[in-house]
Every structure is written in C-alpha cells, then in structure tokens.
Design an enzyme around this catalytic site. Structure first.
Site, PDB file in Angstrom:
ATOM      1  N   LYS A 156     -16.587  81.117 -94.262  1.00 62.25           N
ATOM      2  CA  LYS A 156     -16.761  80.060 -93.352  1.00 62.25           C
ATOM      3  C   LYS A 156     -18.445  80.140 -92.562  1.00 62.25           C
ATOM      4  O   LYS A 156     -18.540  81.970 -92.618  1.00 62.25           O
ATOM      5  CB  LYS A 156     -15.949  80.592 -92.257  1.00 62.25           C
ATOM      6  CG  LYS A 156     -16.079  79.795 -90.990  1.00 62.25           C
ATOM      7  CD  LYS A 156     -14.642  80.801 -90.277  1.00 62.25           C
ATOM      8  CE  LYS A 156     -14.219  79.873 -89.163  1.00 62.25           C
ATOM      9  NZ  LYS A 156     -13.301  80.083 -88.227  1.00 62.25           N
ATOM     10  N   SER A 216     -10.744  76.391 -86.233  1.00 61.51           N
ATOM     11  CA  SER A 216     -11.544  76.029 -86.603  1.00 61.51           C
ATOM     12  C   SER A 216     -12.488  76.407 -88.270  1.00 61.51           C
ATOM     13  O   SER A 216     -13.577  75.974 -88.810  1.00 61.51           O
ATOM     14  CB  SER A 216     -12.779  76.717 -86.299  1.00 61.51           C
ATOM     15  OG  SER A 216     -12.757  78.166 -86.437  1.00 61.51           O
ATOM     16  N   SER A 245      -6.482  78.851 -86.785  1.00 60.49           N
ATOM     17  CA  SER A 245      -7.429  78.112 -87.313  1.00 60.49           C
ATOM     18  C   SER A 245      -8.073  78.613 -89.354  1.00 60.49           C
ATOM     19  O   SER A 245      -8.724  78.073 -89.372  1.00 60.49           O
ATOM     20  CB  SER A 245      -8.901  78.335 -86.416  1.00 60.49           C
ATOM     21  OG  SER A 245      -9.431  77.959 -85.388  1.00 60.49           O
TER      22      SER A 245
END
Length: 452
Positions: A94, A164, A188
């Site tokens: 990420k 996210s 998330s």
C-alpha cells in the site's frame, strides 16, 4: 501471477498465466521453495508478473508505481540469491509505506510529490528479509477516509472494491499478485477483502511494525495482509511475524465458534445474514460447535469510542496537512477533520478508558468459545464508486486490537462476494487462522456437496 499454477481468481480467466513448466506448485510456500532451489524460476516469474500487471493495469488501476525489471529480491540480496520463506514471491505494498526503491505519495501526490524514501518502512524491511519482491505500490486514498479509490472490483464489476486498502485487495483478487500488504484503522483490510472475495488478515495490534507508515491514528493503525487462500495467508503471516501461525498438527479438536445474534452498530443485510447461516451450517456439518452469543452493553460503548479515539488522533496526526494544505484535501476528508476537531482531550481519554474496559470485559464474555463469527461487512459491496462501504462490522475489533480474518466463499443476492469475519482474543492469531482454514474447507465441502 507470480506463479501461474497458484489458485486462479474466480470468473477471471484473463488474469492467469500458462505454467512455466509442468503443473507447478499450488501454494506460496511451495512456490518459494521452488524459487530457493532454482533462482531462475523466480526471475522468470517476476518478469511475467510485471508483464501481466502492465497488461491489466489500464483496466485494473491498482498500482501507484511499479518496480523496474528485473526487480530485486530479498534484503540486499545478490542477483543470484533467492532465499527466505517468501523467496521471490511478488508482493504489492500500500502506498502509505516508505520504500527506498519506489516512490511514495501517500495516495495524495498533490500534497506529497512522489519521492523515494531514505529507508524502508518496517514492514517493507520484513518483507525483504523474508525474500519477497516488492513489485509495486498499490493505490489508496490519502487516508482511511473517503474519497473512494479508483480500482474497479475484479470480483464484482460495477461495485466498489472497498477502502482504503483498495489497490492491494483488487490486485490479489485480479490474480496479478498472490500477496499484498494494507492497513486497517477502521475496516480497511477486512472490508475490501470481503468485497473483493479474497482472504484478509488484521493481526493482533502490534504484531506487524508500523514504523515508516503514514500515520492516521497511532492507537488504531494496524498493518494487514491479503492472500488468495488461508494456507497462503498462514505462511505469509508466519514469514512476517516470526510467530507460530502454521498448523501445529494434522488433527486438531473441533472448534467452538460463537455467533453474535444482534449488533449494536446495525444489522447485516438479509443476504449477509443468510450467508452467515450458511457458514454456521457448514461448520456444524464439519463437526464444529456453533454457539449463539449476545454482545454485552460495553460493546456498544466500545463501538462509539472508536470514533473519538480515531478523531482526536487523526486531527493531531494530520495537523500539518490541515494547516498548510487544507484546500488540497478532499472535501470528505476536510469535513471529517473539521468534525473530529470537536473531540476534546478529556473525551479522547474517556474513549481510551472505554477501550481498556472493553478489552477485558469482552475477553471474559467470549468465554469457552475459540473464536467469534460475524459477517465481514454489512453485505455485498455498494454499487458504483460513491462510497467505499461502511466499516461498522470492523471498528470495534480494531479498537480492541484483536485479530480478525475475512474468509471468502459466499456471495450475496447479486452474485458479489460476502466474506465471513473470524475474530479472536488478542494474541490468539494462530487459533483464528486455524479457524479460518477450517471455515474455508467447510465452505468448499458444502459447495461440493450442493454441486454434486
């Protein structure tokens, strides 16, 4: 992707490759052993992985940046060396973790021009030590709050992949990489895993390092992982945590699984409730005990405490952005931070006190049950990209710091994935991962019986 014979993504034949040779290994563990024995297979597989990502990326939009070819493997490894539990395995990270060889923009290049960090984040160093290859940084919004990320959902076209950690979940679901790293502050990891039909694991708080992570809430930010099967996840977790996340023996006693009957944060959709019933039935048929439970009042208080803990810490962590780049923030994030500024230090302290009480009370409440079972999300992924979906079924467990695993295998009324979330007490990650593998197997057996 990294190895063509790893499990293929559902309903997506375009995202798998032809085997390099023979039938090949079926798990990440077997593939890593093959790479360690023959480093050339790792280099071939990594080149093919990057080729596949570049081929799919215009439609997938899951990566913020990609590694050069051929990417390096391991921590300071020489070109001929491919070693470690994740030897030569392609991993996406990420884009809120610092990386020394890939640019980092924290999902907001207008505020943070993409640059290479002077050192790797803790989790990136752990990946490299285990022999993994960081093939790219996966897309994310600039924080765990909206706006929604751009990747489409490979398993549910027209629906959000969640957030996210959207790019990490979508890339694994599309089959272009076998493993990925994300973070969870509310939901998330577990929520996008549910929406994209992959395995998501949020470990016990503190089990994976957060150094070099763009902080949103230091009491809640938790490094999480994505994989296509629980067996791959257990090996991934073992490689990174150094803890016993693998089966202790071939034969384990049946589990006692607690199932919540009602939720203070709202009920799941009707199809998620039916999916939960199917999961319970599959567990019973596999010989496991299923016990109904009612959450105590402290659960509702803990659920609401999450908002004050996150709000106070987020306004503190993002003070520089608020003061110097407020106009560059999304309207959703600006509104969130404006509202969160109402949380006082005393309100934050009360919320932390509730969290402490809840950790003790809920550990006692779980009683004789090994794990708890709930839906991973209220239902299927919402249509469109106007929302990443609610994190209501995840926030309290993140506040408690308890381990959670989202197990795929069920779908809702529209054919989109619905994951089942298994939860355990702090430190009981091995038991939760074992329960996840048992549930995965039970759902597969149930599907085979119904299809015969």
């Amino acid at each position: 992707a990294c190895c063509p014979s790893l499990p293929r993504p559902l309903n997506d034949s375009s995202s798998s490759l032809a085997p390099v040779s023979g039938t090949g290994p079926s798990t990440v563990r077997e593939l890593a052993a093959l790479h360690a024995a023959d480093p050339e297979t790792a280099r071939v597989a990594l080149r093919e992985t990057l080729r596949l990502i570049r081929l799919r990326e215009p439609e997938l939009a899951a990566f913020a940046s990609l590694a050069e070819e051929p990417p390096a493997t391991g921590e300071g490894a020489k070109p001929a060396e491919v070693q470690g539990d994740l030897a030569g395995i392609a991993v996406g990270v990420k884009d809120i973790f610092d990386t020394r060889d890939l640019p980092t923009a924290y999902g907001a290049p207008a505020i943070y021009p993409p640059v290479r960090a002077r050192h790797d984040a803790g989790i990136v160093s752990a990946l490299r030590r285990a022999g993994a290859c960081i093939v790219g940084k996966t897309t994310t919004p600039p924080s765990p709050s909206p706006p929604p990320p751009p990747p489409p959902n490979p398993r549910a076209p027209g629906r959000t992949p969640g957030g996210s950690s959207a790019g990490s979940a979508a890339a694994v679901a599309a089959g272009v990489i076998p493993l990925a790293v994300g973070t969870q502050t509310g939901g998330s990891v577990i929520r996008p895993a549910s929406y994209c039909g992959v395995v998501g694991y949020k470990p016990t708080f503190g089990w994976l390092p957060t150094g070099g992570l763009k902080c949103f809430s230091w009491s809640l930010d938790t490094v999480g992982l994505f994989a296509r099967s629980v067996a791959d996840m257990r090996w991934f977790a073992h490689a990174l945590t150094g803890r016993a996340c693998l089966p202790e023996s071939a034969s384990l006693p049946p589990l006692v699984v607690g199932v919540v009957e009602d939720y203070p944060w709202g009920e799941p959709a009707a199809d998620a409730r039916r999916a939960l019933e199917r999961a319970c039935q599959a567990l019973r048929e596999a010989g496991h005990g299923v016990r109904p439970l009612v959450l105590p009042p402290i659960a509702g208080a803990a659920f609401h405490a999450h908002a004050d803990v996150q709000g106070w810490e987020a306004t503190t962590a993002l003070q520089w952005e608020w003061c110097h780049h407020r106009d560059a923030l999304s309207s959703e994030l600006r509104d969130y931070l404006q509202e969160a500024r109402a949380v006082s230090p005393s309100g934050y302290e009360r919320a932390q006190g509730v969290a402490m009480q809840a950790r003790h009370a809920l550990a006692q409440w779980l009683g004789v049950c090994d794990v708890l079972l709930t839906p991973s999300a209220p239902g299927e992924a919402p249509e469109g990209w106007g929302s990443t979906g609610p994190s209501t079924f995840n926030r309290m467990w993140t506040l408690l710091g308890w381990p959670c695993v989202s197990v795929p295998g069920l779908v809702g009324d529209h054919g989109a994935p619905i994951g089942m979330q298994l939860i355990g007490r702090a430190g009981a990650d091995a038991r939760v991962l074992e329960a996840a593998e048992q549930l995965e197997r039970a759902l597969g057996d149930q599907g085979a019986r119904q299809g015969s």
